[in-house]
Design a protein around this motif. Structure first.
Motif, mmCIF file in Angstrom:
data_model
loop_
_atom_site.group_PDB
_atom_site.id
_atom_site.type_symbol
_atom_site.label_atom_id
_atom_site.label_comp_id
_atom_site.label_asym_id
_atom_site.label_seq_id
_atom_site.Cartn_x
_atom_site.Cartn_y
_atom_site.Cartn_z
ATOM 1 N N GLN A 68 0.560 -1.159 0.048
ATOM 2 C CA GLN A 68 0.091 0.066 0.038
ATOM 3 C C GLN A 68 0.869 1.425 -0.181
ATOM 4 O OE1 GLN A 68 -2.441 -0.672 3.490
ATOM 5 N NE2 GLN A 68 -4.272 -1.672 2.110
ATOM 6 N N ALA A 69 1.928 1.308 0.539
ATOM 7 C CA ALA A 69 2.886 2.288 0.626
ATOM 8 C C ALA A 69 3.429 2.622 -0.580
ATOM 9 C CB ALA A 69 3.947 2.255 1.813
ATOM 10 N N MET A 70 3.893 1.500 -1.235
ATOM 11 C CA MET A 70 4.403 1.581 -2.777
ATOM 12 C C MET A 70 3.324 2.187 -3.383
ATOM 13 S SD MET A 70 6.650 -1.877 -2.760
ATOM 14 C CE MET A 70 6.727 -2.016 -4.497
ATOM 15 N N HIS A 71 1.998 1.580 -3.458
ATOM 16 C CA HIS A 71 1.083 2.297 -4.367
ATOM 17 C C HIS A 71 0.849 3.599 -4.112
ATOM 18 C CE1 HIS A 71 -3.187 3.041 -5.430
ATOM 19 N NE2 HIS A 71 -2.811 2.182 -6.377
ATOM 20 N N GLN A 72 0.885 4.042 -2.902
ATOM 21 C CA GLN A 72 0.536 5.585 -2.535
ATOM 22 C C GLN A 72 1.911 6.455 -3.153
ATOM 23 O OE1 GLN A 72 -2.260 6.865 -1.258
ATOM 24 N NE2 GLN A 72 -1.354 8.788 -1.779
ATOM 25 N N GLN A 75 1.104 6.647 -6.865
ATOM 26 C CA GLN A 75 -0.017 7.752 -7.042
ATOM 27 C C GLN A 75 0.485 9.243 -6.756
ATOM 28 O OE1 GLN A 75 -3.105 6.522 -4.457
ATOM 29 N NE2 GLN A 75 -4.560 5.920 -6.403
ATOM 30 N N ASN A 76 1.375 9.269 -5.601
ATOM 31 C CA ASN A 76 1.769 10.735 -5.488
ATOM 32 C C ASN A 76 2.980 11.178 -6.812
ATOM 33 O OD1 ASN A 76 0.643 10.746 -2.977
ATOM 34 N ND2 ASN A 76 2.385 10.232 -1.657
ATOM 35 N N ASP A 77 3.696 10.412 -7.034
ATOM 36 C CA ASP A 77 4.474 10.752 -8.252
ATOM 37 C C ASP A 77 3.588 11.074 -9.541
ATOM 38 O OD1 ASP A 77 6.734 10.489 -6.543
ATOM 39 O OD2 ASP A 77 7.366 8.451 -7.643
ATOM 40 N N LEU A 110 -1.220 -0.224 -13.888
ATOM 41 C CA LEU A 110 -1.355 -0.895 -12.493
ATOM 42 C C LEU A 110 -2.300 -0.022 -11.765
ATOM 43 C CD1 LEU A 110 0.671 -2.309 -10.329
ATOM 44 C CD2 LEU A 110 1.653 -0.204 -9.843
ATOM 45 N N GLU A 111 -2.499 1.287 -11.658
ATOM 46 C CA GLU A 111 -3.685 1.478 -10.714
ATOM 47 C C GLU A 111 -5.311 0.893 -11.158
ATOM 48 O OE1 GLU A 111 -5.505 5.629 -9.512
ATOM 49 O OE2 GLU A 111 -4.180 5.702 -11.137
ATOM 50 N N HIS A 112 -5.299 0.525 -12.283
ATOM 51 C CA HIS A 112 -6.562 -0.248 -12.736
ATOM 52 C C HIS A 112 -6.405 -1.765 -12.928
ATOM 53 C CE1 HIS A 112 -6.872 4.114 -14.192
ATOM 54 N NE2 HIS A 112 -8.225 3.869 -13.713
ATOM 55 N N SER A 113 -5.463 -2.551 -12.517
ATOM 56 C CA SER A 113 -5.250 -3.695 -12.133
ATOM 57 C C SER A 113 -6.063 -4.262 -11.216
ATOM 58 C CB SER A 113 -3.823 -4.190 -12.367
ATOM 59 O OG SER A 113 -3.275 -3.830 -11.038
ATOM 60 N N MET A 120 -5.854 -0.320 -3.493
ATOM 61 C CA MET A 120 -6.640 1.109 -2.923
ATOM 62 C C MET A 120 -7.764 0.614 -2.110
ATOM 63 S SD MET A 120 -6.536 2.945 -6.588
ATOM 64 C CE MET A 120 -7.695 1.938 -7.325
ATOM 65 N N MET A 121 -8.279 -0.563 -2.138
ATOM 66 C CA MET A 121 -9.351 -1.044 -1.065
ATOM 67 C C MET A 121 -8.823 -1.394 0.230
ATOM 68 S SD MET A 121 -12.261 -2.659 -3.669
ATOM 69 C CE MET A 121 -11.494 -4.364 -3.523
ATOM 70 N N GLY A 122 -7.709 -1.772 0.283
ATOM 71 C CA GLY A 122 -6.974 -2.095 1.585
ATOM 72 C C GLY A 122 -6.969 -3.691 1.484
#
Length: 136
Positions: A68-72, A75-77, A110-113, A120-122
């Motif tokens: 989740q941290a990697m995903h965030q 997203q920030n980038d 990746l975001e839509h996979s 994103m849902m945890g």
């Protein structure tokens, strides 16, 4: 690395988590049967197994927090990149349409996979509290 590889690895990780859960359930069932039959050793081993299951659960939760941290971070980038001013547009010759930059690429995929949506849902994988309580 492409999105298909990420999806494949995530699915494999989920399957391995399910295998661990099934193995713990099977062993717990055998130990419970032996403990119910009066084996004091089996009772002690069942408690040891519960402790091990809780440790595995904590490890799996830590892995999910890392993902989740990697995903965030991704997203920030992506947001920072989208907010940066681009190069000035060069004038287009008359009669030729203005081209728009393409959205997508690896990060968008990746975001839509399934993996990205789960993050994103945890959503996680592995040994849940209800399973541990049901076993023990």
């Amino acid at each position: 690395m492409d999105i298909a590889t990420v999806e494949q690895q995530y699915n494999q990780l989920q399957q391995e988590g399910q295998s661990v859960t099934q193995g713990i359930q099977g062993l717990a069932g055998k130990l419970k049967t032996a403990a119910d039959g009066g084996s004091t050793d089996a009772r002690e081993w069942l408690l040891d197994l519960k402790e091990l299951a809780l440790t595995i659960q904590q490890e799996q939760q830590q892995v999910m927090m890392l993902m989740q941290a990697m995903h965030q971070a991704v997203q920030n980038d992506m947001q920072r990149y989208a907010q940066q001013p681009g190069y000035p547009q060069t004038p287009q010759a008359p009669g030729y349409p203005q081209t728009q930059p393409q959205q997508g690429g690896f990060l968008n995929s990746l975001e839509h996979s399934g993996f990205g949506q789960a993050l994103m849902m945890g959503a996680g994988f592995g040994i849940g509290d209800d399973l541990i309580n049901a076993i023990f």
